[in-house]
Design a protein around this motif. Structure first.
Motif, PDB file in Angstrom:
ATOM      1  N   GLU A  78       0.732  -1.160  -0.125  1.00  0.00           N
ATOM      2  CA  GLU A  78      -0.021   0.169  -0.021  1.00  0.00           C
ATOM      3  C   GLU A  78       0.837   1.385   0.255  1.00  0.00           C
ATOM      4  OE1 GLU A  78      -0.504  -2.524   1.982  1.00  0.00           O
ATOM      5  OE2 GLU A  78      -2.494  -3.457   1.383  1.00  0.00           O
ATOM      6  N   ASP A  79       1.904   1.046   0.820  1.00  0.00           N
ATOM      7  CA  ASP A  79       2.858   2.244   0.684  1.00  0.00           C
ATOM      8  C   ASP A  79       3.525   2.414  -0.660  1.00  0.00           C
ATOM      9  OD1 ASP A  79       2.403   2.785   3.384  1.00  0.00           O
ATOM     10  OD2 ASP A  79       3.975   1.848   4.283  1.00  0.00           O
ATOM     11  N   ASP A  82       1.173   4.074  -2.982  1.00  0.00           N
ATOM     12  CA  ASP A  82       0.885   5.490  -2.655  1.00  0.00           C
ATOM     13  C   ASP A  82       1.810   6.437  -3.111  1.00  0.00           C
ATOM     14  OD1 ASP A  82      -0.523   7.556  -1.314  1.00  0.00           O
ATOM     15  OD2 ASP A  82       1.208   7.626  -0.043  1.00  0.00           O
ATOM     16  N   SER A  85       2.876   6.661  -7.151  1.00  0.00           N
ATOM     17  CA  SER A  85       1.698   7.216  -7.975  1.00  0.00           C
ATOM     18  C   SER A  85       1.631   8.848  -7.729  1.00  0.00           C
ATOM     19  CB  SER A  85       0.223   6.509  -7.428  1.00  0.00           C
ATOM     20  OG  SER A  85      -0.076   7.005  -6.133  1.00  0.00           O
ATOM     21  N   THR A  86       2.479   9.286  -6.773  1.00  0.00           N
ATOM     22  CA  THR A  86       2.330  10.646  -6.867  1.00  0.00           C
ATOM     23  C   THR A  86       3.003  11.438  -7.980  1.00  0.00           C
ATOM     24  OG1 THR A  86       2.988  12.622  -5.075  1.00  0.00           O
ATOM     25  CG2 THR A  86       4.759  10.834  -5.232  1.00  0.00           C
ATOM     26  N   GLU A  95       8.647  10.853   1.473  1.00  0.00           N
ATOM     27  CA  GLU A  95       8.003   9.837   1.875  1.00  0.00           C
ATOM     28  C   GLU A  95       9.028   8.733   1.662  1.00  0.00           C
ATOM     29  OE1 GLU A  95       4.187   8.945   0.841  1.00  0.00           O
ATOM     30  OE2 GLU A  95       3.451  10.685   1.611  1.00  0.00           O
TER      31      GLU A  95
END
Length: 211
Positions: A78-79, A82, A85-86, A95
């Motif tokens: 999930e990380d 995330d 996809s930024t 991050e």
């Protein structure tokens, strides 16, 4: 922003916070309660400036981060989704930086870099370094594991050979009849590994008594 709260066994709480903006501390009023004075630094990237260069570095970082994530079991899918996809280069830097095993001063250095290009290049270098360290560590552990396994196997085969010699009543006598020993051993049912070990020992005996 509060990201996570975990109650520990001693009754205290562990709180994970996520910073929303950079904050430049200008003055400490009370270090015990962290009352400070400063100003918020808004980081908004202007895509009209160095767009091609920034996009290229971001793509390289995303590619290498996905490779790093496969090597680090602490990073969940999930990380990864995330982060990759930024389209915000600052979010990408910070991050990923939070996921790396970096010292506090190294993370602070990332925050203090003035341009997004510097930040991106720094993250890319850190990712490359971490991947190299993990791969070297993995090779060393695998080498040690194989060596231990090899030593255990050799010990087992040596013990098996000693047991065979004891069963045949063979003593460690320099004047032992090697040919008779070889004949007796050839009549035994042995595993391929044990047979190879026996043959090696026989060769050594023959060399010793050839002088």
């Amino acid at each position: 922003e509060i990201k996570q709260i975990v109650k520990l066994t001693d009754g205290t709480f562990k709180v994970m916070l996520v910073g929303l903006n950079l904050f430049n501390i200008e003055k400490f009023y009370n270090e015990k309660i962290l009352y400070v004075e400063g100003n918020v630094i808004k980081e908004v990237y202007n895509w009209d400036k160095n767009k091609t260069e920034v996009e290229a570095v971001m793509r390289n970082i995303i590619t290498i981060f996905q490779k790093y994530a496969k090597l680090d079991p602490a990073i969940n899918i999930e990380d990864v989704i995330d982060i990759v996809s930024t389209d915000n280069p600052y979010k990408l830097c910070y991050e990923i930086g939070a996921k790396l095993n970096l010292k506090v001063k190294e993370k602070q250095a990332l925050l203090e870099m003035e341009t997004i290009t510097e930040k991106l290049e720094h993250i890319y270098a850190m990712l490359s370094s971490e991947i190299e360290i993990i791969q070297i560590d993995k090779k060393i552990k695998e080498k040690v594991k194989n060596q231990i396994s090899k030593n255990h196997k050799e010990f087992y085969l040596q013990e098996q050979l000693n047991a065979i010699q004891n069963e045949l009543g063979i003593k460690a006598d320099p004047k032992s009849d090697i040919l008779e020993l070889e004949k007796k051993l050839n009549n035994l049912k042995l595993t391929e590994e044990a047979r190879n070990k026996v043959n090696e020992e026989l060769k050594k005996l023959k060399l010793i008594f050839s002088f």
